[in-house]
Enzyme design. Structure first.
Site, PDB file in Angstrom:
ATOM      1  N   LEU A   1       0.918  -1.104   0.126  1.00 33.53           N
ATOM      2  CA  LEU A   1       0.119   0.002  -0.019  1.00 33.53           C
ATOM      3  C   LEU A   1       0.980   1.294  -0.157  1.00 33.53           C
ATOM      4  CD1 LEU A   1      -2.999  -0.793   2.312  1.00 33.53           C
ATOM      5  CD2 LEU A   1      -2.946  -0.782  -0.307  1.00 33.53           C
ATOM      6  N   HIS A   2       1.278   1.469  -1.063  1.00 26.27           N
ATOM      7  CA  HIS A   2       2.334   2.693  -1.363  1.00 26.27           C
ATOM      8  C   HIS A   2       1.855   4.037  -0.681  1.00 26.27           C
ATOM      9  CE1 HIS A   2       4.527  -0.035  -4.174  1.00 26.27           C
ATOM     10  NE2 HIS A   2       3.413   0.040  -4.569  1.00 26.27           N
ATOM     11  N   ASP A   3       0.749   4.646  -1.540  1.00 22.81           N
ATOM     12  CA  ASP A   3       0.208   6.045  -1.072  1.00 22.81           C
ATOM     13  C   ASP A   3      -0.199   6.163   0.272  1.00 22.81           C
ATOM     14  OD1 ASP A   3       1.047   6.420  -3.762  1.00 22.81           O
ATOM     15  OD2 ASP A   3      -0.860   6.581  -4.655  1.00 22.81           O
TER      16      ASP A   3
END
Length: 310
Positions: A239-241
């Site tokens: 979950l990058h952002d």
């Protein structure tokens, strides 16, 4: 006191979840949402931001679309990750409100001009809009508290062997941002690849059983498809952002180092690389807090806790 922020994004599944997390967090005062091209084309990312804010009932937040393409390059999109709409998977509501009749940079400049305290910029896509703001409104730099961005990597890339997608799309813009002198927190692949969500986490989110949690679970179902490719070696999906928002809410979940970061804008093999001087091998001044580890369970628990607020 809540922290004033502007989110500049290119929704995108993980951008959407970052927006959902931010809107569920009273510690953050979202002054505006601006959009860039990146995960999909600019008209689609703008539409997606409006749809997500409609879903969570935040049609009061002003939204504006920004640059249609990078500063000096052809646009690259990540439809192989995010699908034809940019948010493939769930059925989302159509926007219940219209974007502002101005460019993203104009909206950001207006908010900074009127702000009574410095504002944190949170870009989770290519840095084109932020670079344009910094280049055309130098008088407003003092109104920016810091820039908390998703992008880059101290190790390997995810779009080329050297470059992370957001930086690779517009390396010239990233170069402007990292040279700006404004404090930067970089949530790069080093930390986001450790912020993985697993199948069992998605099922727990689904069981929260409110409309926003249901959509989040369905977004994650689709996002998982790309990340199941064995080449990545992932157990789940990174979950990058949402790491940007989680760091603003609970920085104690993360480990970081302070160092100089530069952007490669010329290399034939390394275009878009974030050069992280972890061991202070140059005399370049420290300009970035680089996140490199996260308490994964604490991160997932934070997301689930805030989703329950809906």
């Amino acid at each position: 006191m809540s922290r004033p922020i502007i989110i500049d994004c290119d929704p995108g599944h993980d951008d959407a979840i970052a927006l959902i997390l931010a809107c569920a967090s009273p510690e953050l005062d979202i002054k505006a949402v601006t959009t860039s091209a990146g995960n999909q084309t600019p008209e689609k990312t703008l539409h997606n931001a409006l749809r997500i804010l409609t879903l969570v009932g935040r049609t009061d937040i002003p939204v504006a679309g920004g640059a249609l393409q990078p500063l000096s390059r052809e646009l690259i999109i990540a439809d192989n990750v995010h699908g034809e709409t940019g948010l493939d998977g769930p059925v989302l509501p159509e926007p219940a409100f219209e974007p502002q009749p101005c460019h993203a940079v104009e909206l950001m400049a207006k908010i900074l001009t009127e702000a009574t305290e410095p504002v944190t910029l949170v870009p989770t896509g290519p840095l084109t809009n932020i670079a344009l703001l910094l280049a055309t409104h130098r008088e407003l730099h003092s109104q920016i508290d810091s820039i908390v961005l998703m992008g880059g990597s101290a190790e390997a890339g995810n779009w080329t062997p050297a470059a992370e997608f957001n930086i690779y799309v517009d390396p010239e813009a990233a170069d402007i941002v990292f040279k700006s002198g404004i404090p930067i927190t970089m949530c790069g692949l080093d930390v986001t690849h450790r912020a993985q969500i697993m199948d069992e986490d998605i099922e727990k989110i689904r069981k929260i059983n409110n409309p926003v949690a249901q959509v989040t679970a369905e977004l994650l179902d689709f996002f998982m498809i790309y990340h199941r490719d064995p080449k990545w070696g992932f157990e789940g999906a990174p979950l990058h952002d949402p790491c940007t928002i989680a760091w603003l809410l609970e920085p104690e979940l993360f480990a970081s180092i302070n160092c100089w970061v530069g952007i490669e804008t010329q290399g034939s093999h390394t275009l878009g690389m974030t050069v992280v001087d972890r061991y202070q091998l140059t005399d370049n001044p420290i300009n970035t807090t680089v996140l490199f580890d996260v308490n994964r369970q604490g991160f997932v628990d934070l997301l689930a806790e805030r989703l329950a607020n809906y």
